[in-house]
Write a protein that holds these residues in place. Sequence first.
Motif, mmCIF file in Angstrom:
data_model
loop_
_atom_site.group_PDB
_atom_site.id
_atom_site.type_symbol
_atom_site.label_atom_id
_atom_site.label_comp_id
_atom_site.label_asym_id
_atom_site.label_seq_id
_atom_site.Cartn_x
_atom_site.Cartn_y
_atom_site.Cartn_z
ATOM 1 N N THR A 45 -15.108 2.621 9.509
ATOM 2 C CA THR A 45 -15.029 1.164 9.604
ATOM 3 C C THR A 45 -13.676 0.649 10.064
ATOM 4 N N ARG A 46 -12.706 1.526 10.257
ATOM 5 C CA ARG A 46 -11.369 1.053 10.614
ATOM 6 C C ARG A 46 -10.579 2.183 11.264
ATOM 7 N N ARG A 47 -9.417 1.843 11.768
ATOM 8 C CA ARG A 47 -8.489 2.829 12.339
ATOM 9 C C ARG A 47 -7.611 3.351 11.211
ATOM 10 N N VAL A 48 -7.739 4.613 10.907
ATOM 11 C CA VAL A 48 -7.026 5.198 9.779
ATOM 12 C C VAL A 48 -5.909 6.104 10.296
ATOM 13 N N ILE A 49 -4.718 5.894 9.770
ATOM 14 C CA ILE A 49 -3.522 6.641 10.171
ATOM 15 C C ILE A 49 -2.955 7.307 8.929
ATOM 16 N N ALA A 50 -2.743 8.600 9.002
ATOM 17 C CA ALA A 50 -2.173 9.340 7.870
ATOM 18 C C ALA A 50 -1.040 10.206 8.384
ATOM 19 N N LEU A 51 0.090 10.194 7.679
ATOM 20 C CA LEU A 51 1.218 11.012 8.099
ATOM 21 C C LEU A 51 1.633 11.962 6.995
ATOM 22 N N ASP A 52 2.171 13.090 7.416
ATOM 23 C CA ASP A 52 2.851 13.981 6.484
ATOM 24 C C ASP A 52 4.246 13.397 6.262
ATOM 25 N N SER A 53 4.528 12.983 5.039
ATOM 26 C CA SER A 53 5.855 12.435 4.759
ATOM 27 C C SER A 53 6.917 13.490 5.017
ATOM 28 N N ARG A 54 8.116 13.048 5.395
ATOM 29 C CA ARG A 54 9.188 14.014 5.644
ATOM 30 C C ARG A 54 9.382 14.893 4.409
ATOM 31 N N GLY A 55 9.683 16.155 4.670
ATOM 32 C CA GLY A 55 9.804 17.117 3.584
ATOM 33 C C GLY A 55 8.487 17.753 3.186
ATOM 34 N N HIS A 56 7.392 17.379 3.850
ATOM 35 C CA HIS A 56 6.061 17.821 3.473
ATOM 36 C C HIS A 56 5.250 18.263 4.694
ATOM 37 N N GLY A 57 4.323 19.177 4.461
ATOM 38 C CA GLY A 57 3.336 19.543 5.466
ATOM 39 C C GLY A 57 3.924 19.980 6.786
ATOM 40 N N ARG A 58 3.450 19.359 7.866
ATOM 41 C CA ARG A 58 3.870 19.719 9.218
ATOM 42 C C ARG A 58 5.026 18.864 9.729
ATOM 43 N N SER A 59 5.517 17.962 8.901
ATOM 44 C CA SER A 59 6.682 17.152 9.295
ATOM 45 C C SER A 59 7.966 17.928 9.036
ATOM 46 N N GLY A 60 9.076 17.388 9.558
ATOM 47 C CA GLY A 60 10.362 18.033 9.348
ATOM 48 C C GLY A 60 10.742 18.059 7.878
ATOM 49 N N ARG A 61 11.551 19.039 7.516
ATOM 50 C CA ARG A 61 11.942 19.217 6.114
ATOM 51 C C ARG A 61 13.465 19.253 5.996
ATOM 52 N N PRO A 62 14.101 18.110 6.142
ATOM 53 C CA PRO A 62 15.559 18.065 5.993
ATOM 54 C C PRO A 62 15.964 18.406 4.560
ATOM 55 N N THR A 63 17.208 18.814 4.408
ATOM 56 C CA THR A 63 17.679 19.247 3.084
ATOM 57 C C THR A 63 17.957 18.075 2.153
ATOM 58 N N SER A 64 18.083 16.877 2.720
ATOM 59 C CA SER A 64 18.352 15.703 1.894
ATOM 60 C C SER A 64 17.777 14.470 2.576
ATOM 61 N N PHE A 65 17.091 13.640 1.795
ATOM 62 C CA PHE A 65 16.568 12.388 2.326
ATOM 63 C C PHE A 65 16.291 11.470 1.151
ATOM 64 N N THR A 66 15.889 10.237 1.455
ATOM 65 C CA THR A 66 15.756 9.208 0.427
ATOM 66 C C THR A 66 14.415 8.485 0.553
ATOM 67 N N LEU A 67 14.120 7.677 -0.438
ATOM 68 C CA LEU A 67 12.928 6.835 -0.382
ATOM 69 C C LEU A 67 13.018 5.862 0.791
ATOM 70 N N ALA A 68 14.217 5.382 1.075
ATOM 71 C CA ALA A 68 14.390 4.490 2.227
ATOM 72 C C ALA A 68 14.032 5.200 3.531
ATOM 73 N N ASP A 69 14.296 6.501 3.614
ATOM 74 C CA ASP A 69 13.895 7.263 4.802
ATOM 75 C C ASP A 69 12.374 7.285 4.936
ATOM 76 N N HIS A 70 11.671 7.433 3.817
ATOM 77 C CA HIS A 70 10.209 7.410 3.863
ATOM 78 C C HIS A 70 9.710 6.079 4.419
ATOM 79 N N VAL A 71 10.302 4.981 3.969
ATOM 80 C CA VAL A 71 9.894 3.662 4.462
ATOM 81 C C VAL A 71 10.182 3.536 5.951
ATOM 82 N N SER A 72 11.370 3.971 6.360
ATOM 83 C CA SER A 72 11.719 3.935 7.775
ATOM 84 C C SER A 72 10.729 4.741 8.609
ATOM 85 N N ASP A 73 10.284 5.867 8.076
ATOM 86 C CA ASP A 73 9.329 6.705 8.802
ATOM 87 C C ASP A 73 8.000 5.985 8.997
ATOM 88 N N VAL A 74 7.524 5.292 7.969
ATOM 89 C CA VAL A 74 6.266 4.543 8.108
ATOM 90 C C VAL A 74 6.408 3.462 9.174
#
Length: 264
Positions: A45-74
Amino acid sequence: MIISAADGSPLFVQQRGEGHPLILLHGLGSHSGWLDADLDHLAGTRRVIALDSRGHGRSGRPTSFTLADHVSDVLTVMDALGVAQAAVMGTSMGSYVAQALATTHPGRVSRLILVVPKASGQTSGTAALMARHEDELRDLTPQEVQTFLLERMFAPGTPQAIRAEVARRTADDHAAGLAQTPGQAEAARRALERFDFRPGLPRVTAPTLILSGAHDPLNPPPAGAEIAALIPHARQEVLAHSGHFPALEEAERYRALVDDFLGE
Protein backbone atom coordinates in the motif's frame (compact mmCIF):
# COMPACT_ATOMS: atom_id res chain seq x y z
CA MET A 1 21.36 -0.14 -2.93
CA ILE A 2 24.17 1.79 -1.25
CA ILE A 3 23.84 5.49 -0.37
CA SER A 4 26.79 7.45 1.01
CA ALA A 5 26.27 9.12 4.37
CA ALA A 6 27.40 12.69 4.98
CA ASP A 7 30.79 11.41 6.18
CA GLY A 8 31.10 8.97 3.28
CA SER A 9 30.12 5.89 5.26
CA PRO A 10 28.10 3.46 3.12
CA LEU A 11 24.44 2.93 4.05
CA PHE A 12 22.62 -0.15 2.78
CA VAL A 13 19.02 0.68 1.82
CA GLN A 14 16.09 -1.42 0.64
CA GLN A 15 12.89 -0.03 -0.86
CA ARG A 16 9.74 -1.68 -2.14
CA GLY A 17 6.28 -0.61 -3.24
CA GLU A 18 4.79 2.69 -4.35
CA GLY A 19 2.85 5.50 -2.71
CA HIS A 20 3.39 7.56 0.40
CA PRO A 21 6.83 6.75 1.84
CA LEU A 22 7.34 4.88 5.10
CA ILE A 23 10.78 4.53 6.65
CA LEU A 24 11.54 1.49 8.82
CA LEU A 25 14.28 1.65 11.47
CA HIS A 26 15.48 -1.59 13.09
CA GLY A 27 16.69 -2.40 16.58
CA LEU A 28 20.15 -2.61 18.12
CA GLY A 29 22.29 -5.46 16.84
CA SER A 30 20.00 -6.38 13.95
CA HIS A 31 19.55 -4.97 10.43
CA SER A 32 16.83 -4.24 7.88
CA GLY A 33 16.54 -7.93 7.00
CA TRP A 34 14.86 -8.47 10.38
CA LEU A 35 12.08 -6.18 9.08
CA ASP A 36 11.38 -8.17 5.90
CA ALA A 37 7.91 -9.20 7.11
CA ASP A 38 6.98 -5.53 7.59
CA LEU A 39 8.55 -4.64 4.27
CA ASP A 40 6.61 -7.32 2.40
CA HIS A 41 3.30 -6.51 4.09
CA LEU A 42 3.42 -2.73 4.01
CA ALA A 43 4.81 -2.43 0.47
CA GLY A 44 1.39 -3.45 -0.80
CA THR A 45 0.00 0.00 0.00
CA ARG A 46 2.96 2.37 0.16
CA ARG A 47 6.62 2.96 -0.68
CA VAL A 48 8.61 1.33 2.10
CA ILE A 49 12.26 2.25 2.73
CA ALA A 50 14.42 0.35 5.21
CA LEU A 51 18.08 0.98 5.95
CA ASP A 52 20.77 -0.82 7.85
CA SER A 53 21.77 1.73 10.48
CA ARG A 54 25.47 2.54 10.59
CA GLY A 55 27.36 -0.03 12.60
CA HIS A 56 24.89 -2.73 11.53
CA GLY A 57 24.27 -5.20 8.72
CA ARG A 58 25.61 -4.21 5.31
CA SER A 59 26.23 -0.57 6.21
CA GLY A 60 29.60 0.82 7.24
CA ARG A 61 30.82 0.05 10.75
CA PRO A 62 32.88 2.98 12.02
CA THR A 63 34.58 2.60 15.38
CA SER A 64 32.70 5.54 16.88
CA PHE A 65 29.43 7.27 16.08
CA THR A 66 26.47 8.93 17.78
CA LEU A 67 22.70 9.05 17.79
CA ALA A 68 22.97 12.31 15.86
CA ASP A 69 24.83 10.39 13.14
CA HIS A 70 21.88 7.99 12.90
CA VAL A 71 19.51 10.93 12.40
CA SER A 72 21.80 12.46 9.80
CA ASP A 73 21.86 9.14 7.96
CA VAL A 74 18.05 8.98 7.78
CA LEU A 75 17.91 12.51 6.41
CA THR A 76 20.63 11.68 3.86
CA VAL A 77 18.66 8.66 2.66
CA MET A 78 15.46 10.70 2.42
CA ASP A 79 17.18 13.42 0.43
CA ALA A 80 18.92 10.93 -1.87
CA LEU A 81 15.60 9.24 -2.64
CA GLY A 82 13.69 12.50 -3.08
CA VAL A 83 11.54 12.04 0.03
CA ALA A 84 10.54 15.37 1.57
CA GLN A 85 8.31 13.84 4.23
CA ALA A 86 7.63 10.27 5.35
CA ALA A 87 5.91 8.19 7.95
CA VAL A 88 8.56 6.68 10.24
CA MET A 89 8.36 3.43 12.19
CA GLY A 90 11.21 2.63 14.57
CA THR A 91 11.64 -0.42 16.77
CA SER A 92 13.65 -0.25 20.02
CA MET A 93 16.89 1.50 18.94
CA GLY A 94 14.99 2.56 15.82
CA SER A 95 12.42 4.23 18.06
CA TYR A 96 15.19 6.35 19.60
CA VAL A 97 16.36 7.43 16.15
CA ALA A 98 12.76 8.13 15.14
CA GLN A 99 12.16 10.28 18.24
CA ALA A 100 15.38 12.19 17.63
CA LEU A 101 14.34 12.81 14.03
CA ALA A 102 10.79 13.87 14.93
CA THR A 103 11.95 16.28 17.64
CA THR A 104 14.68 17.94 15.56
CA HIS A 105 13.01 17.85 12.11
CA PRO A 106 9.27 17.58 12.80
CA GLY A 107 8.33 18.69 9.30
CA ARG A 108 9.99 15.63 7.78
CA VAL A 109 7.76 13.17 9.67
CA SER A 110 4.10 12.74 8.66
CA ARG A 111 3.26 9.88 11.04
CA LEU A 112 5.28 8.24 13.78
CA ILE A 113 5.14 4.67 15.07
CA LEU A 114 7.34 3.83 18.05
CA VAL A 115 7.63 0.12 18.81
CA VAL A 116 8.88 -0.87 22.30
CA PRO A 117 10.33 2.62 22.92
CA LYS A 118 11.66 4.70 25.76
CA ALA A 119 12.36 8.43 25.81
CA SER A 120 15.55 8.53 27.87
CA GLY A 121 18.36 6.34 29.09
CA GLN A 122 21.87 6.38 30.48
CA THR A 123 22.62 3.26 28.40
CA SER A 124 20.87 1.12 25.85
CA GLY A 125 18.40 -1.36 27.30
CA THR A 126 20.62 -4.17 26.03
CA ALA A 127 23.61 -2.81 27.93
CA ALA A 128 21.51 -2.67 31.10
CA LEU A 129 20.37 -6.27 30.58
CA MET A 130 23.97 -7.37 30.04
CA ALA A 131 25.01 -5.69 33.27
CA ARG A 132 22.31 -7.62 35.16
CA HIS A 133 23.64 -10.93 33.81
CA GLU A 134 27.35 -10.10 33.78
CA ASP A 135 28.48 -13.27 35.55
CA GLU A 136 26.44 -15.55 33.28
CA LEU A 137 27.74 -13.89 30.12
CA ARG A 138 31.42 -13.80 31.02
CA ASP A 139 32.57 -17.01 29.26
CA LEU A 140 30.12 -17.07 26.35
CA THR A 141 30.94 -16.51 22.68
CA PRO A 142 29.42 -13.44 20.96
CA GLN A 143 26.75 -15.60 19.33
CA GLU A 144 25.94 -17.28 22.64
CA VAL A 145 25.69 -13.86 24.32
CA GLN A 146 23.24 -12.65 21.70
CA THR A 147 21.12 -15.80 21.99
CA PHE A 148 21.16 -15.59 25.81
CA LEU A 149 19.95 -11.98 25.76
CA LEU A 150 17.30 -12.52 23.11
CA GLU A 151 15.81 -15.44 25.06
CA ARG A 152 15.17 -13.10 27.99
CA MET A 153 13.30 -10.55 25.91
CA PHE A 154 10.25 -12.74 25.22
CA ALA A 155 6.99 -12.80 27.17
CA PRO A 156 6.36 -15.88 29.31
CA GLY A 157 4.60 -18.50 27.24
CA THR A 158 5.95 -17.32 23.89
CA PRO A 159 5.80 -20.39 21.61
CA GLN A 160 9.03 -22.26 21.08
CA ALA A 161 8.67 -21.84 17.33
CA ILE A 162 9.00 -18.06 17.67
CA ARG A 163 11.99 -18.38 19.99
CA ALA A 164 13.58 -20.80 17.53
CA GLU A 165 12.98 -18.39 14.64
CA VAL A 166 14.91 -15.63 16.43
CA ALA A 167 17.73 -18.08 17.24
CA ARG A 168 17.83 -19.14 13.58
CA ARG A 169 18.05 -15.55 12.37
CA THR A 170 20.86 -14.90 14.83
CA ALA A 171 22.79 -17.94 13.60
CA ASP A 172 22.19 -16.96 9.97
CA ASP A 173 23.57 -13.46 10.64
CA HIS A 174 26.75 -14.92 12.10
CA ALA A 175 27.14 -17.33 9.17
CA ALA A 176 26.59 -14.54 6.63
CA GLY A 177 28.95 -12.06 8.29
CA LEU A 178 26.10 -9.71 9.20
CA ALA A 179 26.54 -10.04 12.96
CA GLN A 180 28.61 -7.50 14.84
CA THR A 181 31.97 -8.23 16.40
CA PRO A 182 32.15 -7.49 20.14
CA GLY A 183 33.90 -4.18 19.38
CA GLN A 184 31.28 -3.19 16.81
CA ALA A 185 28.47 -4.09 19.21
CA GLU A 186 30.07 -1.96 21.91
CA ALA A 187 30.36 1.00 19.51
CA ALA A 188 26.67 0.65 18.64
CA ARG A 189 25.72 0.58 22.33
CA ARG A 190 27.88 3.63 23.09
CA ALA A 191 25.97 5.61 20.47
CA LEU A 192 22.85 5.21 22.63
CA GLU A 193 24.30 6.44 25.92
CA ARG A 194 22.78 9.35 27.83
CA PHE A 195 19.88 10.37 25.59
CA ASP A 196 16.77 12.24 26.69
CA PHE A 197 14.09 13.24 24.20
CA ARG A 198 11.52 14.31 26.79
CA PRO A 199 12.12 18.09 26.50
CA GLY A 200 11.54 17.95 22.74
CA LEU A 201 8.63 15.51 22.53
CA PRO A 202 5.95 18.22 22.88
CA ARG A 203 7.32 19.68 19.60
CA VAL A 204 6.48 16.52 17.65
CA THR A 205 3.73 17.37 15.17
CA ALA A 206 3.09 13.92 13.68
CA PRO A 207 0.23 11.74 14.90
CA THR A 208 1.97 9.04 16.92
CA LEU A 209 1.26 5.40 17.78
CA ILE A 210 3.24 3.73 20.57
CA LEU A 211 3.29 -0.07 20.77
CA SER A 212 4.59 -1.58 24.01
CA GLY A 213 4.95 -5.20 25.08
CA ALA A 214 3.38 -5.91 28.46
CA HIS A 215 6.31 -8.17 29.42
CA ASP A 216 9.13 -6.17 27.83
CA PRO A 217 12.15 -6.24 30.20
CA LEU A 218 14.00 -3.50 28.31
CA ASN A 219 11.41 -0.80 27.60
CA PRO A 220 8.28 -1.70 29.59
CA PRO A 221 4.85 -0.06 29.12
CA PRO A 222 5.43 2.82 31.57
CA ALA A 223 8.27 3.99 29.32
CA GLY A 224 5.86 4.12 26.38
CA ALA A 225 3.18 5.81 28.49
CA GLU A 226 5.63 8.58 29.35
CA ILE A 227 6.13 9.28 25.64
CA ALA A 228 2.39 9.19 24.95
CA ALA A 229 1.82 11.78 27.67
CA LEU A 230 4.36 14.17 26.13
CA ILE A 231 3.62 13.96 22.40
CA PRO A 232 0.44 15.76 21.26
CA HIS A 233 -1.91 13.46 19.31
CA ALA A 234 -0.20 10.30 20.60
CA ARG A 235 -1.74 7.08 21.86
CA GLN A 236 -0.28 3.92 23.33
CA GLU A 237 -1.35 0.33 22.77
CA VAL A 238 -0.01 -2.39 25.08
CA LEU A 239 0.23 -5.89 23.61
CA ALA A 240 -0.67 -8.17 26.50
CA HIS A 241 1.21 -11.27 25.32
CA SER A 242 4.41 -9.64 24.08
CA GLY A 243 7.86 -8.91 25.41
CA HIS A 244 10.34 -6.97 23.30
CA PHE A 245 9.24 -8.56 19.98
CA PRO A 246 5.53 -7.80 19.42
CA ALA A 247 5.97 -8.10 15.64
CA LEU A 248 6.72 -11.79 16.22
CA GLU A 249 4.93 -12.55 19.47
CA GLU A 250 1.57 -11.02 18.48
CA ALA A 251 2.04 -10.60 14.76
CA GLU A 252 -1.66 -10.41 13.87
CA ARG A 253 -2.58 -7.72 16.38
CA TYR A 254 0.65 -5.82 15.77
CA ARG A 255 0.00 -5.72 12.04
CA ALA A 256 -3.64 -4.70 12.49
CA LEU A 257 -2.69 -1.80 14.78
CA VAL A 258 -0.05 -0.58 12.33
CA ASP A 259 -2.36 -0.91 9.33
CA ASP A 260 -5.21 0.91 11.05
CA PHE A 261 -2.97 3.75 12.17
CA LEU A 262 -1.34 4.24 8.77
CA GLY A 263 -4.73 4.13 7.10
CA GLU A 264 -6.34 6.77 9.32
